[in-house]
Motif scaffolding. Structure first.
Motif, PDB file in Angstrom:
ATOM      1  N   THR A  84       0.831  -1.189   0.000  1.00  0.00           N
ATOM      2  CA  THR A  84       0.000   0.000   0.000  1.00  0.00           C
ATOM      3  C   THR A  84       0.870   1.245   0.000  1.00  0.00           C
ATOM      4  O   THR A  84       2.025   1.212   0.439  1.00  0.00           O
ATOM      5  N   LYS A  85       0.324   2.331  -0.501  1.00  0.00           N
ATOM      6  CA  LYS A  85       1.064   3.587  -0.484  1.00  0.00           C
ATOM      7  C   LYS A  85       0.326   4.591   0.392  1.00  0.00           C
ATOM      8  O   LYS A  85      -0.882   4.491   0.612  1.00  0.00           O
ATOM      9  N   GLY A  86       1.077   5.552   0.891  1.00  0.00           N
ATOM     10  CA  GLY A  86       0.477   6.564   1.750  1.00  0.00           C
ATOM     11  C   GLY A  86       1.343   6.846   2.954  1.00  0.00           C
ATOM     12  O   GLY A  86       2.497   6.414   3.050  1.00  0.00           O
ATOM     13  N   ASP A  87       0.771   7.573   3.892  1.00  0.00           N
ATOM     14  CA  ASP A  87       1.469   7.933   5.116  1.00  0.00           C
ATOM     15  C   ASP A  87       1.707   6.700   5.970  1.00  0.00           C
ATOM     16  O   ASP A  87       0.780   5.923   6.246  1.00  0.00           O
ATOM     17  N   LEU A  88       2.953   6.486   6.401  1.00  0.00           N
ATOM     18  CA  LEU A  88       3.316   5.284   7.148  1.00  0.00           C
ATOM     19  C   LEU A  88       2.478   5.120   8.402  1.00  0.00           C
ATOM     20  O   LEU A  88       1.884   4.055   8.640  1.00  0.00           O
ATOM     21  N   PHE A  89       2.392   6.164   9.222  1.00  0.00           N
ATOM     22  CA  PHE A  89       1.659   6.072  10.483  1.00  0.00           C
ATOM     23  C   PHE A  89       0.186   5.776  10.234  1.00  0.00           C
ATOM     24  O   PHE A  89      -0.406   4.906  10.893  1.00  0.00           O
ATOM     25  N   HIS A  90      -0.427   6.489   9.273  1.00  0.00           N
ATOM     26  CA  HIS A  90      -1.862   6.310   9.031  1.00  0.00           C
ATOM     27  C   HIS A  90      -2.160   4.916   8.491  1.00  0.00           C
ATOM     28  O   HIS A  90      -3.118   4.263   8.921  1.00  0.00           O
ATOM     29  N   GLN A  91      -1.339   4.423   7.558  1.00  0.00           N
ATOM     30  CA  GLN A  91      -1.591   3.094   7.000  1.00  0.00           C
ATOM     31  C   GLN A  91      -1.395   2.015   8.060  1.00  0.00           C
ATOM     32  O   GLN A  91      -2.154   1.048   8.111  1.00  0.00           O
ATOM     33  N   GLU A  92      -0.378   2.164   8.900  1.00  0.00           N
ATOM     34  CA  GLU A  92      -0.189   1.194   9.988  1.00  0.00           C
ATOM     35  C   GLU A  92      -1.366   1.223  10.957  1.00  0.00           C
ATOM     36  O   GLU A  92      -1.826   0.174  11.429  1.00  0.00           O
ATOM     37  N   THR A  93      -1.862   2.425  11.238  1.00  0.00           N
ATOM     38  CA  THR A  93      -2.998   2.570  12.149  1.00  0.00           C
ATOM     39  C   THR A  93      -4.243   1.917  11.573  1.00  0.00           C
ATOM     40  O   THR A  93      -4.990   1.227  12.280  1.00  0.00           O
ATOM     41  N   LYS A  94      -4.467   2.125  10.269  1.00  0.00           N
ATOM     42  CA  LYS A  94      -5.648   1.538   9.634  1.00  0.00           C
ATOM     43  C   LYS A  94      -5.570   0.012   9.632  1.00  0.00           C
ATOM     44  O   LYS A  94      -6.575  -0.674   9.884  1.00  0.00           O
ATOM     45  N   LEU A  95      -4.392  -0.524   9.349  1.00  0.00           N
ATOM     46  CA  LEU A  95      -4.242  -1.977   9.349  1.00  0.00           C
ATOM     47  C   LEU A  95      -4.507  -2.535  10.738  1.00  0.00           C
ATOM     48  O   LEU A  95      -5.216  -3.543  10.894  1.00  0.00           O
TER      49      LEU A  95
END
Length: 240
Positions: free
Chosen positions: A127-138
């Motif tokens: 996935t692409k995007g902001d590291l913190f936000h993508q980790e949080t969503k996962l």
């Protein structure tokens, strides 16, 4: 659908609008932004200017809610000729914060399809995007346990997919990438030598729009991750 001869040895999956809803949240935030800028511009003007600002800012802010929020702030300042009140800027920041914090809603059938896919081959989230936000969503989705690896990248290119395959010890031709974006999940994966499966989503961000490579021998399309699992389960395993 053209069936590959064998099951893949590695399966890459996109996140936003493949595993969970994402684009509708951005569109709701966009509608809120339109209402805030009504004193200075109509919705069509806001949309056009915001899209141009987003495209210009991608190389600086990358993808995701934070970059989108900064682009909304810049658009508000531009269209108001720097006269937008602080209260409106505060509301824009609040809208961006709510977008970042919105609960994750997995798409129907995803939680049931992932263990089936993981039984076929190791799963890697790409996935692409902001590291913190993508980790949080996962983490919030509760789906992380199904993945053998997680790759959060600034852009999805052919080299991205080659590196992902190499890190997991699999050749590109034995790797399959599935996602909803033709521009990011399909075309560069095909260029890398992988197989690619489009899982369509009803809404597509304009920046991700591209022509579907209908006649490509390594391209397929499935209606859902469950349909992808059905298809792959019917294929023979490598070495069988």
């Amino acid at each position: 659908m053209t069936r590959p001869a064998l099951r893949p040895r590695l399966i890459g999956l996109d996140a936003d609008d493949t595993l969970w809803h994402n684009e509708p949240l951005f569109r709701m935030t966009h509608a809120r932004f339109d209402a805030l800028l009504q004193p200075w511009a109509d919705a069509a003007t806001v949309a056009s200017h915001l899209a141009a600002v987003e495209r210009r800012n991608l190389s600086t802010y990358g993808y995701g809610a934070k970059g989108f929020t900064l682009s909304m702030l810049e658009t508000a300042l531009d269209l108001s000729h720097r006269e937008v009140p602080g209260a409106v800027l505060h509301e824009i920041l609040s809208a961006g914060r709510e977008l970042m914090r919105h609960p994750m809603e997995p798409l129907p059938g995803v939680a049931e399809a992932l263990p089936r896919l993981a039984a076929i081959a190791p799963l890697v989230l790409v996935t692409k995007g902001d590291l913190f936000h993508q980790e949080t969503k996962l983490a919030a989705s509760g789906l992380g346990a199904f993945f053998h690896g997680v790759e959060i990248v600034s852009e999805k290119t052919a080299d991205t997919y080659r590196r992902v395959a190499a890190r997991h010890g699999v050749a590109p031709e034995a790797t399959l990438m599935a996602g909803n974006s033709v521009r990011s999940d399909i075309l560069p994966a095909l260029d890398a030598g992988c197989r690619a499966v489009l899982i369509p989503y009803p809404l597509v961000w304009a920046h991700e729009a591209a022509e579907v490579p209908q006649d490509h021998p390594r391209f397929s399309q499935c209606d859902s991750l469950a349909a992808l699992a059905d298809w792959l389960e019917a294929l023979p395993q490598a070495g069988a």
